[in-house]
Scaffold this motif. Structure first.
Motif, short mmCIF file in Angstrom:
data_model
loop_
_atom_site.label_atom_id
_atom_site.label_comp_id
_atom_site.label_asym_id
_atom_site.label_seq_id
_atom_site.Cartn_x
_atom_site.Cartn_y
_atom_site.Cartn_z
N GLY A 1 -9.92 -6.58 -5.08
CA GLY A 1 -10.54 -6.02 -3.89
C GLY A 1 -9.76 -6.31 -2.63
O GLY A 1 -9.93 -5.62 -1.62
N ASP A 2 -8.91 -7.33 -2.65
CA ASP A 2 -8.08 -7.66 -1.48
C ASP A 2 -7.03 -6.58 -1.26
O ASP A 2 -6.64 -5.85 -2.19
CB ASP A 2 -7.41 -9.02 -1.66
CG ASP A 2 -8.40 -10.18 -1.56
OD1 ASP A 2 -9.52 -9.95 -1.07
OD2 ASP A 2 -8.05 -11.30 -1.98
N ILE A 3 -6.54 -6.50 -0.01
CA ILE A 3 -5.58 -5.48 0.39
C ILE A 3 -4.22 -6.13 0.67
O ILE A 3 -4.14 -7.16 1.34
CB ILE A 3 -6.04 -4.72 1.64
CG1 ILE A 3 -7.39 -4.03 1.39
CG2 ILE A 3 -4.99 -3.70 2.08
CD1 ILE A 3 -7.34 -2.91 0.40
N VAL A 4 -3.17 -5.49 0.16
CA VAL A 4 -1.79 -5.90 0.49
C VAL A 4 -1.05 -4.66 0.95
O VAL A 4 -1.50 -3.52 0.75
CB VAL A 4 -1.07 -6.53 -0.73
CG1 VAL A 4 -1.82 -7.74 -1.25
CG2 VAL A 4 -0.87 -5.51 -1.85
N GLY A 5 0.11 -4.87 1.56
CA GLY A 5 0.96 -3.75 1.95
C GLY A 5 2.07 -3.56 0.92
O GLY A 5 2.58 -4.53 0.36
N ILE A 6 2.42 -2.31 0.66
CA ILE A 6 3.50 -1.98 -0.27
C ILE A 6 4.45 -1.01 0.43
O ILE A 6 4.01 0.01 0.98
CB ILE A 6 2.98 -1.31 -1.56
CG1 ILE A 6 2.03 -2.26 -2.32
CG2 ILE A 6 4.14 -0.87 -2.44
CD1 ILE A 6 2.72 -3.45 -2.97
N ARG A 7 5.73 -1.31 0.42
CA ARG A 7 6.71 -0.35 0.89
C ARG A 7 7.78 -0.16 -0.16
O ARG A 7 8.10 -1.05 -0.91
CB ARG A 7 7.31 -0.74 2.25
CG ARG A 7 8.02 -2.09 2.32
CD ARG A 7 8.51 -2.30 3.75
NE ARG A 7 9.09 -3.62 3.98
CZ ARG A 7 10.39 -3.89 3.87
NH1 ARG A 7 11.22 -2.93 3.51
NH2 ARG A 7 10.84 -5.10 4.10
N GLY A 8 8.28 1.06 -0.23
CA GLY A 8 9.23 1.41 -1.26
C GLY A 8 8.85 2.73 -1.91
O GLY A 8 8.00 3.46 -1.39
N PRO A 9 9.41 3.06 -3.06
CA PRO A 9 10.29 2.22 -3.87
C PRO A 9 11.72 2.22 -3.34
O PRO A 9 12.13 3.14 -2.63
CB PRO A 9 10.22 2.88 -5.24
CG PRO A 9 10.01 4.33 -4.94
CD PRO A 9 9.13 4.36 -3.72
N TYR A 10 12.46 1.18 -3.72
CA TYR A 10 13.84 1.02 -3.31
C TYR A 10 14.75 0.90 -4.53
O TYR A 10 14.30 0.61 -5.65
CB TYR A 10 13.98 -0.25 -2.45
CG TYR A 10 13.17 -0.22 -1.18
CD1 TYR A 10 13.48 0.67 -0.16
CD2 TYR A 10 12.10 -1.09 -0.99
CE1 TYR A 10 12.74 0.69 1.03
CE2 TYR A 10 11.36 -1.08 0.17
CZ TYR A 10 11.68 -0.18 1.19
OH TYR A 10 10.96 -0.16 2.34
N GLY A 11 16.03 1.09 -4.28
CA GLY A 11 17.02 0.92 -5.34
C GLY A 11 17.22 2.18 -6.16
O GLY A 11 16.59 3.22 -5.91
#
Length: 292
Positions: free
Chosen positions: A92-102
């Motif tokens: 239920g917690d929120i995190v940030g995601i950026r990408g995808p990379y590579g």
């Protein structure tokens, strides 16, 4: 997923947290924005940056296959302050995601070929994405997974590995497991799969296996010391250096090659692991000092 700003992260909700070992947890996440969740695409071998707002960020390979839409999975080892923090987070917690990379592995170029996946320890995480992509699509002639681990308790995705030990042949998949430390669980597993499980190192698993080197690619991920011996084994079997791929996820940093921490090589053969990799061929390693 289209990104106007390469530094922009998007909120993702933790759907499930699963303990894999004492140090690794598997996080299943879904983007809170439905449009982003539906349009997020990647190739096995690519990675994302996990952004813990106001606390820190870190790179991690995607370990779920792109064939399974609506969520992504990350295998995260507790190794420092930031990963310790996310190990304390809950569903239920929120995190940030950026990408995808590579760049990821060239799955389309390898289509119709045999794949040899050689994983050591945490290296199983990015290769799991390749494994299930190959099985889900059925676009590859045969898949071998050679997995080296310290002990039974250190096997990542243990339920999946045991399932494939039993049922892999029906999916054109052969799984072989090597362990270093003998425990009752390892002995029991070896007794059940005597031809596929042994005490030793990952190169021991090549014994008795024959490959059509003209139609086979090898994909490797594991600790640095493993690469030398695995590559030697593959070259001895006449596999071309251009058919040997390695993912150097341990060198990933900012994702776009701006921080400079991923630079290897010299002025004539410089590589940015985040931008040019993290997947490289053995030819790249031969021409780039310090790559492996």
């Amino acid at each position: 997923m289209k990104r106007e700003n390469p530094y922009e992260s998007h909120n993702a909700r933790i759907l499930e947290v699963k303990d894999l070992t004492q140090r690794e947890k598997l996080y299943t996440l879904r983007f809170t924005d439905r449009e982003i969740s539906g349009s997020f695409n990647f190739w096995p071998g690519q990675f994302v940056i996990v952004d813990l707002k106001g606390f820190g960020e870190f790179p991690v390979s995607l370990c779920s296959p792109p064939t399974r839409k609506g969520y992504i999975q990350l295998c995260i080892r507790r190794v420092g302050r930031v990963t310790k923090f996310i190990h304390g987070m809950k569903e239920g917690d929120i995190v940030g995601i950026r990408g995808p990379y590579g760049n990821g592995f060239p799955m389309e170029a390898m289509r119709g070929s045999n794949l040899i996946l050689v994983a050591g320890g945490l290296g199983m995480a990015p290769l799991r994405s390749v494994l299930w992509y190959a099985i889900d699509t059925g676009n590859y002639e045969h898949v071998w997974l050679f997995y080296g681990t310290k002990s039974y308790e250190d096997i990542l995705f243990r339920d999946e590995v045991v399932h494939l030990l039993k049922h892999g042949p029906s999916m054109n998949c052969t799984v072989k497991l090597a362990y270093e430390i003998e425990t009752p669980s390892c002995i029991y597993l070896e007794q059940g799969f005597s031809a596929q499980v042994c005490r030793g190192v990952v190169t021991d698993l090549f014994r008795g296996e024959e490959f059509d080197v003209e139609n086979t690619y090898a994909l490797i991920c594991g600790p640095p010391v493993m690469y030398r011996f695995v590559i030697r084994e593959l070259l001895n079997r006449k596999l071309s250096p251009g058919r040997i791929y390695m993912t150097l996820e341990r060198r990933m940093r900012c994702g776009i090659g701006k921080c400079g921490h991923c630079v290897v090589g010299t002025s004539t053969s410089m590589k940015y692991v985040c931008r040019d990799g993290p997947v490289f061929t053995y030819w790249d390693a031969l021409s780039t000092r310090g790559l492996i």
